[in-house]
Design a protein around this motif. Structure first.
Motif, PDB file in Angstrom:
ATOM      1  N   CYS A  78       0.809  -1.226   0.000  1.00  0.00           N
ATOM      2  CA  CYS A  78       0.000   0.000   0.000  1.00  0.00           C
ATOM      3  C   CYS A  78       0.840   1.273   0.000  1.00  0.00           C
ATOM      4  CB  CYS A  78      -0.977   0.012   1.168  1.00  0.00           C
ATOM      5  SG  CYS A  78      -0.218   0.201   2.799  1.00  0.00           S
ATOM      6  N   GLY A  79       2.141   1.162   0.282  1.00  0.00           N
ATOM      7  CA  GLY A  79       3.021   2.320   0.254  1.00  0.00           C
ATOM      8  C   GLY A  79       3.090   3.121   1.538  1.00  0.00           C
ATOM      9  N   SER A  80       2.360   2.712   2.581  1.00  0.00           N
ATOM     10  CA  SER A  80       2.404   3.462   3.845  1.00  0.00           C
ATOM     11  C   SER A  80       3.816   3.548   4.383  1.00  0.00           C
ATOM     12  CB  SER A  80       1.536   2.781   4.907  1.00  0.00           C
ATOM     13  OG  SER A  80       0.183   2.786   4.549  1.00  0.00           O
ATOM     14  N   ALA A  81       4.252   4.765   4.704  1.00  0.00           N
ATOM     15  CA  ALA A  81       5.560   4.971   5.322  1.00  0.00           C
ATOM     16  C   ALA A  81       5.469   4.554   6.789  1.00  0.00           C
ATOM     17  CB  ALA A  81       5.970   6.430   5.203  1.00  0.00           C
ATOM     18  N   ILE A  82       6.427   3.748   7.247  1.00  0.00           N
ATOM     19  CA  ILE A  82       6.407   3.255   8.621  1.00  0.00           C
ATOM     20  C   ILE A  82       7.512   3.871   9.470  1.00  0.00           C
ATOM     21  CG2 ILE A  82       6.477   1.199  10.099  1.00  0.00           C
ATOM     22  CD1 ILE A  82       4.041   1.209   8.272  1.00  0.00           C
ATOM     23  N   TYR A  83       8.735   3.985   8.929  1.00  0.00           N
ATOM     24  CA  TYR A  83       9.850   4.477   9.732  1.00  0.00           C
ATOM     25  C   TYR A  83      10.971   5.026   8.874  1.00  0.00           C
ATOM     26  CZ  TYR A  83      12.224   0.138   8.432  1.00  0.00           C
ATOM     27  OH  TYR A  83      12.803  -0.888   7.723  1.00  0.00           O
ATOM     28  N   ALA A  84      11.898   5.705   9.553  1.00  0.00           N
ATOM     29  CA  ALA A  84      13.207   6.056   9.011  1.00  0.00           C
ATOM     30  C   ALA A  84      14.218   5.659  10.080  1.00  0.00           C
ATOM     31  CB  ALA A  84      13.312   7.543   8.718  1.00  0.00           C
ATOM     32  N   THR A  85      15.394   5.231   9.636  1.00  0.00           N
ATOM     33  CA  THR A  85      16.451   4.857  10.569  1.00  0.00           C
ATOM     34  C   THR A  85      17.801   5.023   9.892  1.00  0.00           C
ATOM     35  OG1 THR A  85      17.140   3.199  12.193  1.00  0.00           O
ATOM     36  CG2 THR A  85      16.492   2.388  10.013  1.00  0.00           C
ATOM     37  N   SER A  86      18.849   4.874  10.665  1.00  0.00           N
ATOM     38  CA  SER A  86      20.203   4.976  10.134  1.00  0.00           C
ATOM     39  C   SER A  86      20.527   3.759   9.274  1.00  0.00           C
ATOM     40  CB  SER A  86      21.211   5.097  11.282  1.00  0.00           C
ATOM     41  OG  SER A  86      21.102   3.979  12.139  1.00  0.00           O
ATOM     42  N   VAL A  87      21.586   3.890   8.511  1.00  0.00           N
ATOM     43  CA  VAL A  87      22.059   2.817   7.650  1.00  0.00           C
ATOM     44  C   VAL A  87      23.354   2.278   8.239  1.00  0.00           C
ATOM     45  CG1 VAL A  87      22.905   2.292   5.329  1.00  0.00           C
ATOM     46  CG2 VAL A  87      20.993   3.869   5.627  1.00  0.00           C
ATOM     47  N   GLY A  88      23.539   0.975   8.203  1.00  0.00           N
ATOM     48  CA  GLY A  88      24.775   0.383   8.695  1.00  0.00           C
ATOM     49  C   GLY A  88      24.543  -0.502   9.902  1.00  0.00           C
ATOM     50  N   GLU A  89      25.653  -0.921  10.491  1.00  0.00           N
ATOM     51  CA  GLU A  89      25.612  -1.832  11.639  1.00  0.00           C
ATOM     52  C   GLU A  89      25.297  -1.080  12.926  1.00  0.00           C
ATOM     53  OE1 GLU A  89      25.914  -5.177  11.194  1.00  0.00           O
ATOM     54  OE2 GLU A  89      25.984  -4.626   9.074  1.00  0.00           O
ATOM     55  N   GLY A  90      24.954  -1.832  13.958  1.00  0.00           N
ATOM     56  CA  GLY A  90      24.709  -1.256  15.273  1.00  0.00           C
ATOM     57  C   GLY A  90      23.233  -1.129  15.580  1.00  0.00           C
ATOM     58  N   ALA A  91      22.967  -0.754  16.825  1.00  0.00           N
ATOM     59  CA  ALA A  91      21.585  -0.583  17.275  1.00  0.00           C
ATOM     60  C   ALA A  91      20.918   0.538  16.477  1.00  0.00           C
ATOM     61  CB  ALA A  91      21.550  -0.263  18.763  1.00  0.00           C
ATOM     62  N   LYS A  92      19.652   0.352  16.156  1.00  0.00           N
ATOM     63  CA  LYS A  92      18.892   1.321  15.364  1.00  0.00           C
ATOM     64  C   LYS A  92      17.871   2.036  16.234  1.00  0.00           C
ATOM     65  CE  LYS A  92      20.399  -0.182  11.308  1.00  0.00           C
ATOM     66  NZ  LYS A  92      21.694   0.325  10.972  1.00  0.00           N
ATOM     67  N   THR A  93      17.805   3.338  16.064  1.00  0.00           N
ATOM     68  CA  THR A  93      16.723   4.139  16.610  1.00  0.00           C
ATOM     69  C   THR A  93      15.824   4.471  15.439  1.00  0.00           C
ATOM     70  OG1 THR A  93      18.137   5.053  18.327  1.00  0.00           O
ATOM     71  CG2 THR A  93      16.145   6.282  17.805  1.00  0.00           C
ATOM     72  N   TYR A  94      14.529   4.295  15.601  1.00  0.00           N
ATOM     73  CA  TYR A  94      13.578   4.478  14.513  1.00  0.00           C
ATOM     74  C   TYR A  94      12.729   5.726  14.737  1.00  0.00           C
ATOM     75  CZ  TYR A  94      14.732  -0.287  13.231  1.00  0.00           C
ATOM     76  OH  TYR A  94      15.412  -1.416  12.845  1.00  0.00           O
ATOM     77  N   GLY A  95      12.549   6.495  13.686  1.00  0.00           N
ATOM     78  CA  GLY A  95      11.572   7.578  13.662  1.00  0.00           C
ATOM     79  C   GLY A  95      10.303   6.980  13.076  1.00  0.00           C
ATOM     80  N   ILE A  96       9.375   6.599  13.932  1.00  0.00           N
ATOM     81  CA  ILE A  96       8.158   5.897  13.498  1.00  0.00           C
ATOM     82  C   ILE A  96       7.114   6.928  13.086  1.00  0.00           C
ATOM     83  CG2 ILE A  96       6.340   4.294  14.207  1.00  0.00           C
ATOM     84  CD1 ILE A  96       8.436   3.189  16.261  1.00  0.00           C
ATOM     85  N   ARG A  97       6.554   6.745  11.902  1.00  0.00           N
ATOM     86  CA  ARG A  97       5.583   7.674  11.344  1.00  0.00           C
ATOM     87  C   ARG A  97       4.295   7.613  12.160  1.00  0.00           C
ATOM     88  NH1 ARG A  97      10.065   9.475   9.402  1.00  0.00           N
ATOM     89  NH2 ARG A  97      10.616   8.791   7.311  1.00  0.00           N
ATOM     90  N   LEU A  98       3.954   8.733  12.767  1.00  0.00           N
ATOM     91  CA  LEU A  98       2.865   8.776  13.737  1.00  0.00           C
ATOM     92  C   LEU A  98       1.521   8.342  13.169  1.00  0.00           C
ATOM     93  CD1 LEU A  98       2.856   9.465  16.725  1.00  0.00           C
ATOM     94  CD2 LEU A  98       2.051  11.735  16.119  1.00  0.00           C
TER      95      LEU A  98
END
Length: 139
Positions: A78-98
């Motif tokens: 459906c194309g719904s945006a869910i998140y943005a996060t960093s690229v690469g290794e390590g723990a990820k923090t997500y900007g979750i689309r409200l």
């Protein structure tokens, strides 16, 4: 705070642990284009705080206005945006689309970023006629 959510079609279902004090409105050019709107509102997860219960998101890697590569997670159906996060290794923090979060009415924005790119007409929203439903409804 624990949250849950889904894309529009229900192919992706997630749960997350988020910081309710980190609800952000972003006015950057990329957020305007990627959301198809004047800004995007996100809530930040803790490290690796997003888990998909159903489905696997597709990702698109873009270079942010900050110059950093960012993975954009979305539903391939459906194309719904869910998140943005960093690229690469390590723990990820997500900007979750409200807009995809079931508890979005409880998550109030705390600050805005990239305000230099904000649409100037946003300041006038409170003076526009407001309708409780669609365009044929009355205020």
């Amino acid at each position: 705070m624990k949250i849950n959510g889904a894309c529009h079609c229900g192919e992706l279902v997630f749960e997350a642990e988020v910081d309710a004090e980190k609800v952000i409105i972003c006015h950057c050019d990329d957020c305007q284009r990627l959301s198809g709107s004047a800004f995007r509102t996100v809530v930040m997860s803790g490290p690796d705080g997003l888990k998909f219960i159903k489905g696997v998101p597709k990702e698109y890697i873009k270079t942010a206005q900050s110059g950093n590569p960012r993975a954009q997670g979305f539903c391939g159906n459906c194309g719904s945006a869910i998140y943005a996060t960093s690229v690469g290794e390590g723990a990820k923090t997500y900007g979750i689309r409200l807009g995809t979060v079931a508890q979005r009415n409880e998550l109030v924005p705390q600050f805005q970023i990239w305000c230099s790119s904000a649409q100037p007409w946003l300041e006038q929203l409170s003076s526009l006629p407001a309708f409780s439903e669609g365009p044929n409804a009355r205020p």
